[in-house]
Scaffold this motif. Structure first.
Motif, PDB file in Angstrom:
ATOM      1  N   ALA A   7      -0.545  -3.095   1.383  1.00 42.58           N
ATOM      2  CA  ALA A   7      -1.867  -3.041   0.752  1.00 42.58           C
ATOM      3  C   ALA A   7      -2.662  -1.816   1.220  1.00 42.58           C
ATOM      4  CB  ALA A   7      -2.639  -4.320   1.048  1.00 42.58           C
ATOM      5  N   LYS A   8      -2.434  -1.394   2.469  1.00 39.29           N
ATOM      6  CA  LYS A   8      -3.153  -0.251   3.036  1.00 39.29           C
ATOM      7  C   LYS A   8      -2.485   1.085   2.713  1.00 39.29           C
ATOM      8  CE  LYS A   8      -4.803  -3.066   6.885  1.00 39.29           C
ATOM      9  NZ  LYS A   8      -4.600  -3.397   8.331  1.00 39.29           N
ATOM     10  N   GLY A   9      -1.373   1.055   1.991  1.00 42.46           N
ATOM     11  CA  GLY A   9      -0.700   2.291   1.623  1.00 42.46           C
ATOM     12  C   GLY A   9       0.161   2.886   2.713  1.00 42.46           C
ATOM     13  N   LYS A  10       0.478   2.091   3.757  1.00 44.71           N
ATOM     14  CA  LYS A  10       1.335   2.578   4.835  1.00 44.71           C
ATOM     15  C   LYS A  10       2.810   2.480   4.474  1.00 44.71           C
ATOM     16  CE  LYS A  10       0.433   1.238   9.017  1.00 44.71           C
ATOM     17  NZ  LYS A  10       0.137   0.327  10.155  1.00 44.71           N
ATOM     18  N   THR A  11       3.143   1.499   3.636  1.00 47.75           N
ATOM     19  CA  THR A  11       4.538   1.210   3.279  1.00 47.75           C
ATOM     20  C   THR A  11       4.704   1.307   1.773  1.00 47.75           C
ATOM     21  OG1 THR A  11       4.695  -0.271   5.174  1.00 47.75           O
ATOM     22  CG2 THR A  11       6.383  -0.486   3.492  1.00 47.75           C
ATOM     23  N   ALA A  12       5.822   1.850   1.336  1.00 50.08           N
ATOM     24  CA  ALA A  12       6.026   2.096  -0.090  1.00 50.08           C
ATOM     25  C   ALA A  12       6.527   0.885  -0.855  1.00 50.08           C
ATOM     26  CB  ALA A  12       7.012   3.243  -0.278  1.00 50.08           C
ATOM     27  N   MET A  13       7.300   0.014  -0.189  1.00 49.80           N
ATOM     28  CA  MET A  13       7.931  -1.105  -0.892  1.00 49.80           C
ATOM     29  C   MET A  13       7.789  -2.397  -0.090  1.00 49.80           C
ATOM     30  SD  MET A  13      11.477   0.626  -2.348  1.00 49.80           S
ATOM     31  CE  MET A  13      11.828   1.598  -0.869  1.00 49.80           C
ATOM     32  N   LEU A  14       7.787  -3.503  -0.832  1.00 47.43           N
ATOM     33  CA  LEU A  14       7.653  -4.819  -0.219  1.00 47.43           C
ATOM     34  C   LEU A  14       8.441  -5.824  -1.052  1.00 47.43           C
ATOM     35  CD1 LEU A  14       6.041  -6.684   1.846  1.00 47.43           C
ATOM     36  CD2 LEU A  14       4.380  -6.976  -0.017  1.00 47.43           C
ATOM     37  N   LEU A  15       9.247  -6.646  -0.392  1.00 47.91           N
ATOM     38  CA  LEU A  15       9.925  -7.766  -1.043  1.00 47.91           C
ATOM     39  C   LEU A  15       9.120  -9.018  -0.724  1.00 47.91           C
ATOM     40  CD1 LEU A  15      13.573  -6.896   0.067  1.00 47.91           C
ATOM     41  CD2 LEU A  15      12.634  -6.612  -2.239  1.00 47.91           C
ATOM     42  N   TRP A  16       8.511  -9.626  -1.748  1.00 48.96           N
ATOM     43  CA  TRP A  16       7.588 -10.736  -1.459  1.00 48.96           C
ATOM     44  C   TRP A  16       7.523 -11.708  -2.628  1.00 48.96           C
ATOM     45  CZ3 TRP A  16       6.253 -11.130   3.411  1.00 48.96           C
ATOM     46  CH2 TRP A  16       5.290 -12.075   3.786  1.00 48.96           C
ATOM     47  N   GLN A  17       7.070 -12.901  -2.304  1.00 48.22           N
ATOM     48  CA  GLN A  17       6.862 -13.931  -3.316  1.00 48.22           C
ATOM     49  C   GLN A  17       5.446 -13.815  -3.883  1.00 48.22           C
ATOM     50  OE1 GLN A  17       7.756 -17.964  -1.929  1.00 48.22           O
ATOM     51  NE2 GLN A  17       8.710 -17.088  -0.118  1.00 48.22           N
ATOM     52  N   SER A  18       5.344 -13.550  -5.180  1.00 44.22           N
ATOM     53  CA  SER A  18       4.067 -13.648  -5.893  1.00 44.22           C
ATOM     54  C   SER A  18       2.907 -13.084  -5.077  1.00 44.22           C
ATOM     55  CB  SER A  18       3.795 -15.120  -6.250  1.00 44.22           C
ATOM     56  OG  SER A  18       4.892 -15.668  -6.948  1.00 44.22           O
ATOM     57  N   ALA A  19       2.934 -11.776  -4.831  1.00 45.11           N
ATOM     58  CA  ALA A  19       2.010 -11.152  -3.870  1.00 45.11           C
ATOM     59  C   ALA A  19       0.695 -10.664  -4.466  1.00 45.11           C
ATOM     60  CB  ALA A  19       2.709  -9.982  -3.185  1.00 45.11           C
ATOM     61  N   SER A  20       0.521 -10.721  -5.761  1.00 43.03           N
ATOM     62  CA  SER A  20      -0.609 -10.025  -6.384  1.00 43.03           C
ATOM     63  C   SER A  20      -1.975 -10.436  -5.840  1.00 43.03           C
ATOM     64  CB  SER A  20      -0.571 -10.239  -7.901  1.00 43.03           C
ATOM     65  OG  SER A  20       0.585  -9.658  -8.454  1.00 43.03           O
ATOM     66  N   SER A  21      -2.227 -11.746  -5.711  1.00 47.33           N
ATOM     67  CA  SER A  21      -3.545 -12.175  -5.235  1.00 47.33           C
ATOM     68  C   SER A  21      -3.750 -11.781  -3.782  1.00 47.33           C
ATOM     69  CB  SER A  21      -3.709 -13.690  -5.405  1.00 47.33           C
ATOM     70  OG  SER A  21      -2.819 -14.394  -4.555  1.00 47.33           O
ATOM     71  N   ASN A  22      -2.698 -11.835  -2.991  1.00 52.10           N
ATOM     72  CA  ASN A  22      -2.779 -11.429  -1.595  1.00 52.10           C
ATOM     73  C   ASN A  22      -3.168  -9.952  -1.505  1.00 52.10           C
ATOM     74  OD1 ASN A  22      -2.259 -10.882   1.162  1.00 52.10           O
ATOM     75  ND2 ASN A  22      -0.621 -12.394   1.239  1.00 52.10           N
ATOM     76  N   LEU A  23      -2.525  -9.131  -2.312  1.00 52.13           N
ATOM     77  CA  LEU A  23      -2.815  -7.701  -2.293  1.00 52.13           C
ATOM     78  C   LEU A  23      -4.236  -7.421  -2.782  1.00 52.13           C
ATOM     79  CD1 LEU A  23       0.592  -6.434  -3.721  1.00 52.13           C
ATOM     80  CD2 LEU A  23      -0.166  -6.353  -1.329  1.00 52.13           C
ATOM     81  N   LYS A  24      -4.653  -8.126  -3.812  1.00 56.17           N
ATOM     82  CA  LYS A  24      -6.011  -7.941  -4.347  1.00 56.17           C
ATOM     83  C   LYS A  24      -7.057  -8.302  -3.303  1.00 56.17           C
ATOM     84  CE  LYS A  24      -8.974  -9.249  -8.242  1.00 56.17           C
ATOM     85  NZ  LYS A  24      -9.055 -10.068  -9.485  1.00 56.17           N
ATOM     86  N   SER A  25      -6.817  -9.378  -2.564  1.00 51.63           N
ATOM     87  CA  SER A  25      -7.789  -9.806  -1.548  1.00 51.63           C
ATOM     88  C   SER A  25      -7.909  -8.798  -0.419  1.00 51.63           C
ATOM     89  CB  SER A  25      -7.385 -11.175  -0.975  1.00 51.63           C
ATOM     90  OG  SER A  25      -6.243 -11.073  -0.144  1.00 51.63           O
ATOM     91  N   GLN A  26      -6.902  -7.925  -0.293  1.00 55.12           N
ATOM     92  CA  GLN A  26      -6.935  -6.882   0.739  1.00 55.12           C
ATOM     93  C   GLN A  26      -7.350  -5.527   0.173  1.00 55.12           C
ATOM     94  OE1 GLN A  26      -3.955  -7.071   3.949  1.00 55.12           O
ATOM     95  NE2 GLN A  26      -2.937  -8.668   2.762  1.00 55.12           N
ATOM     96  N   GLY A  27      -7.882  -5.546  -1.049  1.00 55.62           N
ATOM     97  CA  GLY A  27      -8.473  -4.342  -1.622  1.00 55.62           C
ATOM     98  C   GLY A  27      -7.535  -3.458  -2.401  1.00 55.62           C
ATOM     99  N   MET A  28      -6.322  -3.906  -2.697  1.00 57.43           N
ATOM    100  CA  MET A  28      -5.373  -3.081  -3.443  1.00 57.43           C
ATOM    101  C   MET A  28      -5.509  -3.380  -4.931  1.00 57.43           C
ATOM    102  SD  MET A  28      -1.278  -2.615  -2.774  1.00 57.43           S
ATOM    103  CE  MET A  28      -0.511  -1.020  -3.140  1.00 57.43           C
ATOM    104  N   SER A  29      -5.719  -2.372  -5.733  1.00 56.45           N
ATOM    105  CA  SER A  29      -5.897  -2.569  -7.170  1.00 56.45           C
ATOM    106  C   SER A  29      -4.554  -2.810  -7.852  1.00 56.45           C
ATOM    107  CB  SER A  29      -6.574  -1.349  -7.803  1.00 56.45           C
ATOM    108  OG  SER A  29      -5.712  -0.219  -7.758  1.00 56.45           O
ATOM    109  N   ASP A  30      -4.592  -3.587  -8.924  1.00 54.00           N
ATOM    110  CA  ASP A  30      -3.367  -3.897  -9.666  1.00 54.00           C
ATOM    111  C   ASP A  30      -2.687  -2.638 -10.199  1.00 54.00           C
ATOM    112  OD1 ASP A  30      -3.944  -6.530  -9.211  1.00 54.00           O
ATOM    113  OD2 ASP A  30      -4.676  -6.958 -11.225  1.00 54.00           O
ATOM    114  N   SER A  31      -3.480  -1.634 -10.515  1.00 52.71           N
ATOM    115  CA  SER A  31      -2.925  -0.429 -11.144  1.00 52.71           C
ATOM    116  C   SER A  31      -2.208   0.487 -10.151  1.00 52.71           C
ATOM    117  CB  SER A  31      -4.044   0.362 -11.829  1.00 52.71           C
ATOM    118  OG  SER A  31      -5.021   0.765 -10.874  1.00 52.71           O
ATOM    119  N   SER A  32      -2.372   0.223  -8.843  1.00 53.57           N
ATOM    120  CA  SER A  32      -1.801   1.133  -7.849  1.00 53.57           C
ATOM    121  C   SER A  32      -0.369   0.791  -7.464  1.00 53.57           C
ATOM    122  CB  SER A  32      -2.671   1.159  -6.592  1.00 53.57           C
ATOM    123  OG  SER A  32      -2.697  -0.119  -5.977  1.00 53.57           O
ATOM    124  N   TYR A  33       0.117  -0.339  -7.934  1.00 53.54           N
ATOM    125  CA  TYR A  33       1.497  -0.702  -7.611  1.00 53.54           C
ATOM    126  C   TYR A  33       2.213  -1.244  -8.841  1.00 53.54           C
ATOM    127  CZ  TYR A  33      -0.262  -5.546  -7.313  1.00 53.54           C
ATOM    128  OH  TYR A  33      -0.843  -6.755  -7.588  1.00 53.54           O
TER     129      TYR A  33
END
Length: 437
Positions: free
Chosen positions: A269-295
């Motif tokens: 979410a902070k842009g430190k890592t390029a890839m992530l293998l995760w279950q249904s991560a969208s809301s988690n990422l949004k809550s940490q300030g990552m926009s849907d359009s950035s990934y």
């Protein structure tokens, strides 16, 4: 790193001891309605933090109280504690009325005898079994037995990738195979970014990925008659390939060997890592300030070709189920609560909040779940996901093998060689911790 290994051994020993005791069914009362105005609910940590989960759930619990007059006392339990807390409750009889469980634990917890069986009569009280999709029902207990749980949230693994980091590294599309992922990872690291995040000390995450890699190697962790078979060549090769993403390929940072609390999600979410293998991560990422359009979101890589059945499986059937302890002192209220949480209205609200897929058919058809992210997840669940073994020893299997993988990541991070022999030795130790057949 040796202290991590010692702690892991202690944790698995405690978990297996509890599970073995629980098979006697320590909490087998028939339930009552002695406390009709209150319920205790253990929710699993679905969001980026426990505070976020409380913010999501409390308004819905208040709504339930307004409808029924029943106060629900909420506790959000971290995943690192949840299984041991549940197993302790099955033996002591001191647990919640209703709780979330990982769907992979259903058969193991069913075997304790501590949970309300969802027979036809009980399903009728919440609108019927046919309201739920088949893939979700497939992870609610052992085949041929009444389910020990009801599906609440459905999930699948996907590959999340940072569009800008990919563009800066000259990568035009997400990797479809593991070889492509490793090659892309090298390009990303050459630009000063971390390639792939992982939770090396998270036992549950480890077993999920080990299971998928095993499927892709045409292997299973159990024989057809239910015996543990952790050291067959396919399983050994699968676990080694996963750990080698850190040990040999160097695309998982060594620091991730100690990650166990969603740190890899935060790094992404902070842009430190390029890839992530995760279950249904969208809301988690949004809550940490990552926009849907950035990934972007793509299927988890396979060995070759495209995702599908057999060796092309690329996810376990992930999800959360709801269970009721049989010794509840508010049986009617607990059943009403399950009906409420699996109603179309609540399924839309909760699954939207957690970016998960409703396991209730009519809710899943809602237009709210037609996003690009959900399209990948729904397609994966429909075509290329497999349920973890629905056997009584499943929770022991998760803990034993997940801890073996954790130890191997610790070795990789410490610079110790991860060889076929060392992988097999760790898996052999894990198999020895399984109940004798």
């Amino acid at each position: 790193m040796r202290s991590i290994r010692a702690a892991a051994v202690g944790a698995v020993t405690m978990s297996l001891a509890l599970a073995a005791t629980a098979c006697g069914g320590g909490s087998t009362g028939g339930g009552s309605n002695d406390s009709p105005k209150t319920l205790t609910y253990w929710a699993s940590n679905q969001g980026a933090s426990i505070a976020i989960d409380k913010k999501v759930l409390q308004p819905e619990l208040d709504k339930f109280k307004k409808q029924t007059g029943i106060t629900v006392k909420l506790e959000v339990v971290p995943w690192s504690d949840l299984l041991n807390r549940i197993l302790t409750a099955t033996t002591s009889g001191q647990g919640p009325d209703v709780l979330n469980i990982g769907n992979t634990w259903s058969a193991s917890l069913q075997a304790t005898g501590a949970f309300l069986p969802w027979n036809a009569a009980n399903f009728a009280k919440i609108g019927g079994k046919d309201r739920f999709v088949d893939s979700a029902l497939g992870s609610t207990g052992a085949t041929g037995k009444d389910p020990a749980a009801v599906p609440l949230y459905s999930m699948a693994y996907a590959l999340y990738y940072n569009k800008q980091i990919f563009a800066d590294a000259g990568i035009s599309q997400p990797p479809a195979t593991w070889a492509e992922l490793v090659a892309d990872g090298k390009k990303i690291e050459a630009k000063g970014k971390q390639a792939l995040g992982a939770e090396g000390a998270n036992v549950s995450e480890n077993i999920h990925h080990a299971f998928v890699f095993a499927k892709q190697h045409g292997a299973d962790f159990f024989t057809a008659d239910g015996k543990a078979d952790f050291t067959n060549d396919g399983v050994v090769a699968a676990v080694k390939q996963y750990v080698d993403l850190m040990a040999k390929d160097k695309v998982i940072p060594v620091g991730n060997a100690e990650y166990a609390q969603n740190q890899s999600v935060s790094d992404f979410a902070k842009g430190k890592t390029a890839m992530l293998l995760w279950q249904s991560a969208s809301s988690n990422l949004k809550s940490q300030g990552m926009s849907d359009s950035s990934y972007g979101i793509a299927p988890v890589p396979v060995q070759s070709g495209t995702p599908g059945t057999g060796a092309q499986m690329n996810s376990m059937v992930a999800g959360i189920n709801l269970s009721i302890f049989k010794n509840t002192d508010n049986l009617d209220g607990a059943t009403k609560f399950v009906k409420f949480m699996t109603s179309d209205a609540e399924q839309k609200i909760l699954n939207t909040e957690y970016s998960t897929i409703p396991p209730v058919k009519t809710a899943q058809e809602d237009t709210a779940f037609n996003t690009p992210a959900n399209a990948v997840l729904k397609d994966t669940l429909a075509k290329s996901a497999a349920a973890l073994p629905q056997v009584a020893d499943e929770s022991q299997f998760e803990t034993a093998v997940g801890t073996a993988v954790k130890d191997l990541f610790a070795d990789a991070a410490a610079g110790r060689a991860v060889t076929t022999a060392s992988v097999k030795a760790e898996l052999e130790k894990a198999q020895q911790q399984m109940p004798a057949k």
